[in-house]
Design an enzyme around this catalytic site. Sequence first.
Site, PDB file in Angstrom:
ATOM      1  N   CYS A 382      -3.580  -5.886  -9.214  1.00  0.00           N
ATOM      2  CA  CYS A 382      -4.339  -4.887  -9.962  1.00  0.00           C
ATOM      3  C   CYS A 382      -4.453  -5.290 -11.434  1.00  0.00           C
ATOM      4  O   CYS A 382      -5.149  -6.238 -11.735  1.00  0.00           O
ATOM      5  CB  CYS A 382      -3.743  -3.499  -9.755  1.00  0.00           C
ATOM      6  SG  CYS A 382      -5.000  -2.219  -9.980  1.00  0.00           S
ATOM      7  N   HIS A 509      -3.721  -3.056  -3.992  1.00  0.00           N
ATOM      8  CA  HIS A 509      -2.251  -3.090  -3.993  1.00  0.00           C
ATOM      9  C   HIS A 509      -1.729  -3.395  -2.586  1.00  0.00           C
ATOM     10  O   HIS A 509      -1.499  -2.472  -1.806  1.00  0.00           O
ATOM     11  CB  HIS A 509      -1.691  -1.729  -4.417  1.00  0.00           C
ATOM     12  CG  HIS A 509      -1.960  -1.385  -5.836  1.00  0.00           C
ATOM     13  ND1 HIS A 509      -1.017  -1.546  -6.821  1.00  0.00           N
ATOM     14  CD2 HIS A 509      -3.068  -0.889  -6.433  1.00  0.00           C
ATOM     15  CE1 HIS A 509      -1.532  -1.164  -7.979  1.00  0.00           C
ATOM     16  NE2 HIS A 509      -2.776  -0.759  -7.778  1.00  0.00           N
ATOM     17  N   GLU A 511       1.114  -4.178  -1.763  1.00  0.00           N
ATOM     18  CA  GLU A 511       2.515  -3.722  -1.620  1.00  0.00           C
ATOM     19  C   GLU A 511       2.619  -2.368  -0.929  1.00  0.00           C
ATOM     20  O   GLU A 511       3.663  -2.028  -0.385  1.00  0.00           O
ATOM     21  CB  GLU A 511       3.220  -3.688  -2.977  1.00  0.00           C
ATOM     22  CG  GLU A 511       2.808  -2.592  -3.947  1.00  0.00           C
ATOM     23  CD  GLU A 511       1.599  -2.933  -4.813  1.00  0.00           C
ATOM     24  OE1 GLU A 511       0.820  -3.831  -4.450  1.00  0.00           O
ATOM     25  OE2 GLU A 511       1.432  -2.277  -5.863  1.00  0.00           O
TER      26      GLU A 511
HETATM   27  N1  GLN Z   1      -5.467  -0.220 -15.611  1.00  0.00           N
HETATM   28  C1  GLN Z   1      -6.196  -0.949 -14.639  1.00  0.00           C
HETATM   29  C2  GLN Z   1      -7.384  -0.167 -14.103  1.00  0.00           C
HETATM   30  O1  GLN Z   1      -7.435   1.026 -14.211  1.00  0.00           O
HETATM   31  C3  GLN Z   1      -5.315  -1.420 -13.502  1.00  0.00           C
HETATM   32  C4  GLN Z   1      -4.688  -0.314 -12.722  1.00  0.00           C
HETATM   33  C5  GLN Z   1      -3.497  -0.738 -11.909  1.00  0.00           C
HETATM   34  O2  GLN Z   1      -2.875  -1.762 -12.166  1.00  0.00           O
HETATM   35  N2  GLN Z   1      -3.108   0.075 -10.950  1.00  0.00           N
HETATM   36  O3  GLN Z   1      -8.281  -0.738 -13.539  1.00  0.00           O
END
Ligand code: GLN
Length: 531
Positions: A382, A509, A511
């Site tokens: 992310c 994600h 995970e």
């Molecule tokens: N801050 C970033 C976004 O909003 C990544 C979010 C995250 O790592 N969950 O796209």
Amino acid sequence: MDTKYIFVTGGVVSSLGKGIISASIGRLLQARGYKVTIQKFDPYINIDPGTLNPYEHGECYVTDDGFETDLDLGHYERFTGIHTTRNNSITTGRIYKTVIDRERHGDYLGKTIQVVPHITDEIKRRMLREDEKDEQLDFVITEVGGTIGDIESAPFMEAIRQLRWQLGRNAVCVHLTYVPYLKAADELKTKPTQHSVKELQGMGIQPDILVLRTERHLDDHLRMKVASFCNVDLECVVQSEDMPSIYEVPVTMQRQGLDAAILRKIGIPVGETPEMKSWHEFLDKQHNAKREVHIGLVGKYDLQDAYKSIRESLNIAGIYNDVKAQIHFVNSEEVTSQNIAEKLEGMAGVVICPGFGTRGIEGKIIAAEYTRTHDIPTFGICLGMQMMVIEFARNVLGYKDANSSEMDEKTPHNVIDIMEEQKNITQMGGTMRLGAYDCELKEGSRVYEAYGKEKLIRERHRHRYEFNNAYTDEYESKGMKCVGVNPAANLVEIVEIPEKRWYIGTQFHPEYSSSVLNPHPLFMSFIKACL
Ligand code: GLN
């Protein structure tokens, strides 16, 4: 069979691992062939933990259906393989919101709305999963957050009291307490447990089963004492000693007959003890994994729980690769170009963690550059993936001012940009791109191989910003490939640099969907590359 309800509460202190016990009960009942779900009721007022800082509440876990939940749901899914939904994570805030919305709608016209019965009725409705009546579950396990005696959990306790009365033998209460060891006296003390049970009894709830958390073995004499003081059968006093791994807990609970005690209380024939073959195979692998692989976790939250699912996914994938993943937290706020080599010394691989906001991002970018130029296997998740993309723009494409519009709204090279549908959003809670979305993999890419040549995968998301497609050609021509794309919205979900050993960033994600019996293919592939 009627659905049976198991309530799990905790006393004495918090952090006893109610989530692990609930998940273990779920696993043990599944092993007997029952269909289960596990839900968490949290006493705080936030609608969900999505707006909470990880320092307050650890990681925010995301369900398939796009709900931001408590990290215990991660344990539930990792232990049982079930997919939870928004109905498995309820807070006081959600309960009140439902009742207040109904009141405004006029559903209670003429009535005074009160904690009892209106709030408790809504809690009961949710505990019984009335919105999910066609699930046909054998067991619903309900864990209540917080500790007995907390003011805010009182309505939950009242709901459980009423439900026990209403459900009779179809409900069982499991209470988790702590038996401290006093070094000076060389004694284990049961008094806090007795008090905690009294408190519960004062609320009209007699626990059926006590799970005593302890750092030292409790002998039968002590268990007998607890049983007689607390009106609980001796076979229903189970101890949960500290274990080297949380994945041992289901097995130790089974050995002490926790699941059998539950069945007996309900009046279901206990039958043979299931073997749990694959679980034991996993534990054997864990015992035998002596070789270590060192993984650097570059993030800004120096707290075990903040990256819980990533840590567990690495552990699990390590075990399946016969190694012990030693995870070293690297605080991205302390990373500089001067010290990065030292910070990552000895790391076989690096994970660049998710996150929000500017704090610590330059450190993540420095780490991404270091691992790219030194060809160290790197997994960006992310925000971690976004930092890989920014680093590549700055140092390979030559855009020194490249950034994400999250960090610098006016950057002329917004290689990471806000998603179109996010532009007009003003509310913060539950408004990100959340939950599972499809992703189409490019044949021949490393991720395609990792997923076992599957063309279409589905993974969970939690973000507002996204790879800016205006730059795709430039990236691709310079060696960073967009190898996973959401077919409906054409959003880039995965980037990789094929000429590196393993340099992959995912907007999603992975995970969140790794479990004990089903390790995630990307974590598996990453650990393999690290070896
Ligand atoms: N801050 C970033 C976004 O909003 C990544 C979010 C995250 O790592 N969950 O796209």
